[in-house]
Design an enzyme around this catalytic site. Structure first.
Site, PDB file in Angstrom:
ATOM      1  N   LYS A  25      14.481  44.658   0.935  1.00 37.41           N
ATOM      2  CA  LYS A  25      14.539  45.804   1.850  1.00 37.41           C
ATOM      3  C   LYS A  25      15.993  46.095   2.224  1.00 37.41           C
ATOM      4  CE  LYS A  25       9.884  45.365   3.694  1.00 37.41           C
ATOM      5  NZ  LYS A  25       9.023  45.196   4.867  1.00 37.41           N
ATOM      6  N   GLU A  41      11.704  52.084  -3.804  1.00 37.48           N
ATOM      7  CA  GLU A  41      11.038  52.987  -2.876  1.00 37.48           C
ATOM      8  C   GLU A  41      10.473  52.172  -1.697  1.00 37.48           C
ATOM      9  OE1 GLU A  41      11.150  56.012  -2.487  1.00 37.48           O
ATOM     10  OE2 GLU A  41       9.508  56.423  -1.132  1.00 37.48           O
ATOM     11  N   GLU A 140       6.839  35.453  -8.375  1.00 36.05           N
ATOM     12  CA  GLU A 140       6.739  36.544  -9.360  1.00 36.05           C
ATOM     13  C   GLU A 140       7.137  37.858  -8.692  1.00 36.05           C
ATOM     14  OE1 GLU A 140       3.350  37.570 -12.488  1.00 36.05           O
ATOM     15  OE2 GLU A 140       2.885  38.432 -10.540  1.00 36.05           O
TER      16      GLU A 140
HETATM   17  P1  0O2 Z   1      -3.278  39.063  -7.680  1.00 31.70           P
HETATM   18  O1  0O2 Z   1      -2.608  38.375  -6.596  1.00 31.70           O
HETATM   19  O2  0O2 Z   1      -4.714  39.261  -7.433  1.00 31.70           O
HETATM   20  O3  0O2 Z   1      -2.571  40.313  -8.108  1.00 31.70           O
HETATM   21  P2  0O2 Z   1      -3.473  36.527 -16.372  1.00 31.70           P
HETATM   22  O4  0O2 Z   1      -3.506  35.577 -17.500  1.00 31.70           O
HETATM   23  O5  0O2 Z   1      -3.430  38.006 -16.786  1.00 31.70           O
HETATM   24  O6  0O2 Z   1      -4.499  36.306 -15.308  1.00 31.70           O
HETATM   25  P3  0O2 Z   1      -0.755  35.663 -15.974  1.00 31.70           P
HETATM   26  O7  0O2 Z   1      -0.665  35.343 -17.412  1.00 31.70           O
HETATM   27  O8  0O2 Z   1      -0.417  34.631 -14.973  1.00 31.70           O
HETATM   28  O9  0O2 Z   1      -2.159  36.283 -15.585  1.00 31.70           O
HETATM   29  O10 0O2 Z   1       0.238  36.794 -15.680  1.00 31.70           O
HETATM   30  P4  0O2 Z   1       0.248  38.328 -15.952  1.00 31.70           P
HETATM   31  O11 0O2 Z   1      -0.680  38.733 -17.013  1.00 31.70           O
HETATM   32  O12 0O2 Z   1       1.656  38.646 -16.104  1.00 31.70           O
HETATM   33  O13 0O2 Z   1      -0.326  38.929 -14.595  1.00 31.70           O
HETATM   34  C1  0O2 Z   1      -0.071  38.432 -13.331  1.00 31.70           C
HETATM   35  C2  0O2 Z   1      -0.334  39.515 -12.315  1.00 31.70           C
HETATM   36  O14 0O2 Z   1      -0.053  40.805 -12.853  1.00 31.70           O
HETATM   37  C3  0O2 Z   1      -1.758  39.603 -11.857  1.00 31.70           C
HETATM   38  O15 0O2 Z   1      -1.951  38.709 -10.833  1.00 31.70           O
HETATM   39  C4  0O2 Z   1      -1.843  41.028 -11.358  1.00 31.70           C
HETATM   40  O16 0O2 Z   1      -1.235  41.166 -10.092  1.00 31.70           O
HETATM   41  C5  0O2 Z   1      -1.002  41.737 -12.369  1.00 31.70           C
HETATM   42  N1  0O2 Z   1      -1.843  42.183 -13.497  1.00 31.70           N
HETATM   43  C6  0O2 Z   1      -1.826  41.714 -14.758  1.00 31.70           C
HETATM   44  N2  0O2 Z   1      -2.676  42.369 -15.531  1.00 31.70           N
HETATM   45  C7  0O2 Z   1      -3.273  43.307 -14.762  1.00 31.70           C
HETATM   46  C8  0O2 Z   1      -4.263  44.315 -14.994  1.00 31.70           C
HETATM   47  O17 0O2 Z   1      -4.806  44.482 -16.096  1.00 31.70           O
HETATM   48  N3  0O2 Z   1      -4.622  45.082 -13.934  1.00 31.70           N
HETATM   49  C9  0O2 Z   1      -4.075  44.935 -12.699  1.00 31.70           C
HETATM   50  N4  0O2 Z   1      -4.470  45.735 -11.720  1.00 31.70           N
HETATM   51  N5  0O2 Z   1      -3.130  43.979 -12.442  1.00 31.70           N
HETATM   52  C10 0O2 Z   1      -2.749  43.195 -13.457  1.00 31.70           C
HETATM   53  P5  0O2 Z   1      -3.386  38.183 -10.407  1.00 31.70           P
HETATM   54  O18 0O2 Z   1      -3.572  36.808 -10.908  1.00 31.70           O
HETATM   55  O19 0O2 Z   1      -4.423  39.178 -10.722  1.00 31.70           O
HETATM   56  O20 0O2 Z   1      -3.181  38.031  -8.865  1.00 31.70           O
HETATM   57  P1  0O2 Z   2       7.982  51.189   6.915  1.00 35.86           P
HETATM   58  O1  0O2 Z   2       9.314  51.805   7.206  1.00 35.86           O
HETATM   59  O2  0O2 Z   2       7.085  51.126   8.092  1.00 35.86           O
HETATM   60  O3  0O2 Z   2       7.331  51.787   5.722  1.00 35.86           O
HETATM   61  P2  0O2 Z   2       5.208  41.908   7.518  1.00 35.86           P
HETATM   62  O4  0O2 Z   2       4.297  40.969   6.824  1.00 35.86           O
HETATM   63  O5  0O2 Z   2       4.554  42.766   8.547  1.00 35.86           O
HETATM   64  O6  0O2 Z   2       6.450  41.236   8.014  1.00 35.86           O
HETATM   65  P3  0O2 Z   2       5.533  44.249   5.923  1.00 35.86           P
HETATM   66  O7  0O2 Z   2       6.632  44.574   4.989  1.00 35.86           O
HETATM   67  O8  0O2 Z   2       5.317  45.185   7.068  1.00 35.86           O
HETATM   68  O9  0O2 Z   2       5.788  42.786   6.370  1.00 35.86           O
HETATM   69  O10 0O2 Z   2       4.152  44.151   5.140  1.00 35.86           O
HETATM   70  P4  0O2 Z   2       3.806  44.294   3.639  1.00 35.86           P
HETATM   71  O11 0O2 Z   2       2.308  44.440   3.598  1.00 35.86           O
HETATM   72  O12 0O2 Z   2       4.406  43.228   2.819  1.00 35.86           O
HETATM   73  O13 0O2 Z   2       4.502  45.626   3.202  1.00 35.86           O
HETATM   74  C1  0O2 Z   2       4.051  46.824   3.633  1.00 35.86           C
HETATM   75  C2  0O2 Z   2       5.240  47.735   3.545  1.00 35.86           C
HETATM   76  O14 0O2 Z   2       5.063  48.564   2.427  1.00 35.86           O
HETATM   77  C3  0O2 Z   2       5.318  48.596   4.766  1.00 35.86           C
HETATM   78  O15 0O2 Z   2       6.668  48.930   4.990  1.00 35.86           O
HETATM   79  C4  0O2 Z   2       4.548  49.814   4.314  1.00 35.86           C
HETATM   80  O16 0O2 Z   2       4.941  50.949   5.030  1.00 35.86           O
HETATM   81  C5  0O2 Z   2       4.957  49.889   2.873  1.00 35.86           C
HETATM   82  N1  0O2 Z   2       3.975  50.593   2.061  1.00 35.86           N
HETATM   83  C6  0O2 Z   2       2.750  50.168   1.678  1.00 35.86           C
HETATM   84  N2  0O2 Z   2       2.148  51.091   0.930  1.00 35.86           N
HETATM   85  C7  0O2 Z   2       3.013  52.118   0.815  1.00 35.86           C
HETATM   86  C8  0O2 Z   2       2.963  53.362   0.125  1.00 35.86           C
HETATM   87  O17 0O2 Z   2       1.985  53.718  -0.544  1.00 35.86           O
HETATM   88  N3  0O2 Z   2       4.080  54.164   0.226  1.00 35.86           N
HETATM   89  C9  0O2 Z   2       5.187  53.789   0.928  1.00 35.86           C
HETATM   90  N4  0O2 Z   2       6.275  54.584   0.964  1.00 35.86           N
HETATM   91  N5  0O2 Z   2       5.251  52.614   1.602  1.00 35.86           N
HETATM   92  C10 0O2 Z   2       4.178  51.798   1.535  1.00 35.86           C
HETATM   93  P5  0O2 Z   2       7.450  48.484   6.284  1.00 35.86           P
HETATM   94  O18 0O2 Z   2       8.308  47.328   5.917  1.00 35.86           O
HETATM   95  O19 0O2 Z   2       6.515  48.228   7.413  1.00 35.86           O
HETATM   96  O20 0O2 Z   2       8.379  49.681   6.555  1.00 35.86           O
END
Ligand code: 0O2
Ligand code: 0O2
Length: 270
Positions: A25, A41, A140
């Site tokens: 950030k 972003e 990751e």
């Molecule tokens: P989470 O926290 O639910 O996101 P794999 O063998 O595919 O299970 P590997 O080899 O450890 O996983 O790594 P890979 O393929 O690089 O993917 C790791 C993470 O990438 C996944 O975490 C997903 O977050 C994202 N990802 C990979 N493939 C896909 C996909 O087909 N669709 C979506 N939506 N996300 C994907 P996890 O384990 O799902 O954890």
């Molecule tokens: P801002 O300026 O409010 O956007 P925390 O666990 O509370 O310390 P954090 O970062 O609040 O940490 O939580 P998280 O879930 O890791 O991250 C969420 C951040 O991603 C928030 O930003 C959300 O506003 C932002 N976010 C999630 N989805 C979107 C999206 O679709 N578009 C945009 N632009 N932002 C998204 P911050 O840090 O609260 O800052």
């Protein structure tokens, strides 16, 4: 491992996620103020839930006492970018950092997964300072565009709901949606190129105008009043007509006129 205190086990991962979120950030704000544009972003992060860690260990055949090295995304950071081009830029910035070590990268942007999933993954080793001393944890970093994120978020929640048995029809439509997200990214990139091109053209034109006006001043400096007035009137006319090509020709004629005036002035001084 079974008797392990999970909260204590996850503590360094929680710390890593919090620290990395702050770092990215901060990088976003710094780039925004230095370059008026940031490839980041927004940033999110999470520590994998214990049930998901156990499920993944089972799926990947990782013995429970090797989870720390066998599961690379217990700490996960996700960085969203506006444009596909931002992904590589950001990956380069991460590779140059000295506070984390790259273990390896997976480029699912150029080589999308069968599901249609696209993202750039960087596995890092990150040192956290705990009460017991320094501990390296794996994390990751997923880098993706807003469109890739939109698709992956929905696909992930559907897969979660249907537990890997998505109806064929849904899988097909998701694959089409992934294609649409890809086209959207390409379209946005081409719009970006056009905006940058027109900004460059605007910059070139404003440099040309400053050069012409400075050169006309030069002619006054050499007392070539009649010529200076001629060039000024010509400039006014072409500028009014937005005739950039002729303005460039005028700049060449002005260069020659200045050179001539300079030579004459040098000769007179001798
Ligand atoms: P989470 O926290 O639910 O996101 P794999 O063998 O595919 O299970 P590997 O080899 O450890 O996983 O790594 P890979 O393929 O690089 O993917 C790791 C993470 O990438 C996944 O975490 C997903 O977050 C994202 N990802 C990979 N493939 C896909 C996909 O087909 N669709 C979506 N939506 N996300 C994907 P996890 O384990 O799902 O954890
Ligand atoms: P801002 O300026 O409010 O956007 P925390 O666990 O509370 O310390 P954090 O970062 O609040 O940490 O939580 P998280 O879930 O890791 O991250 C969420 C951040 O991603 C928030 O930003 C959300 O506003 C932002 N976010 C999630 N989805 C979107 C999206 O679709 N578009 C945009 N632009 N932002 C998204 P911050 O840090 O609260 O800052």
């Amino acid at each position: 491992m079974d008797g392990r205190d999970w909260n204590k086990f996850l503590f360094p991962y929680e710390q890593a996620v919090e620290e990395l979120k702050v770092k990215f950030k901060t990088l976003r704000s710094e780039l925004k103020s230095r370059e008026e544009y940031s490839p980041i972003e927004f940033v999110t992060g999470r520590v994998k839930r214990i049930s998901s860690i156990l499920e993944k260990a089972k799926k990947l055949n990782v013995p429970l006492d090797e989870i720390e090295s066998g599961i690379e995304d217990i700490a996960g950071i996700r960085i969203m970018c506006q444009f596909v081009e931002d992904i590589q830029r950001l990956a380069e910035l991460i590779k140059q950092r000295e506070d984390m070590t790259i273990v390896y990268c997976k480029d699912y942007v150029t080589n999308k997964k069968e599901s249609g999933y696209r993202s750039y993954h960087i596995i890092i080793k990150y040192p956290v300072q705990t009460a017991l001393g320094m501990k390296n944890v794996l994390a990751e970093i997923q880098i993706r565009t807003l469109a890739m994120n939109f698709w992956a978020t929905i696909e992930h929640s559907l897969n979660y709901k249907y537990k890997d048995s998505l109806p064929e029809d849904v899988t097909r439509r998701l694959s089409k949606a992934a294609e649409a997200a890809y086209v959207l990214d390409q379209e946005m990139s081409s719009i970006r190129d056009e905006i940058m091109e027109s900004q460059r053209a605007f910059e070139d034109n404003s440099n040309l105008v400053s050069k012409l006006l400075n050169d006309i001043q030069q002619l006054y400096f050499y007392h070539r009043v009649r010529e200076a007035v001629y060039f000024q009137l010509k400039f006014n006319e072409l500028w009014e007509a937005e005739d950039i090509w002729s303005l460039k020709q005028l700049a060449h004629s002005l260069d020659e006129a200045i050179l001539k005036a300079k030579r004459m002035s040098d000769r007179r001084r001798k």
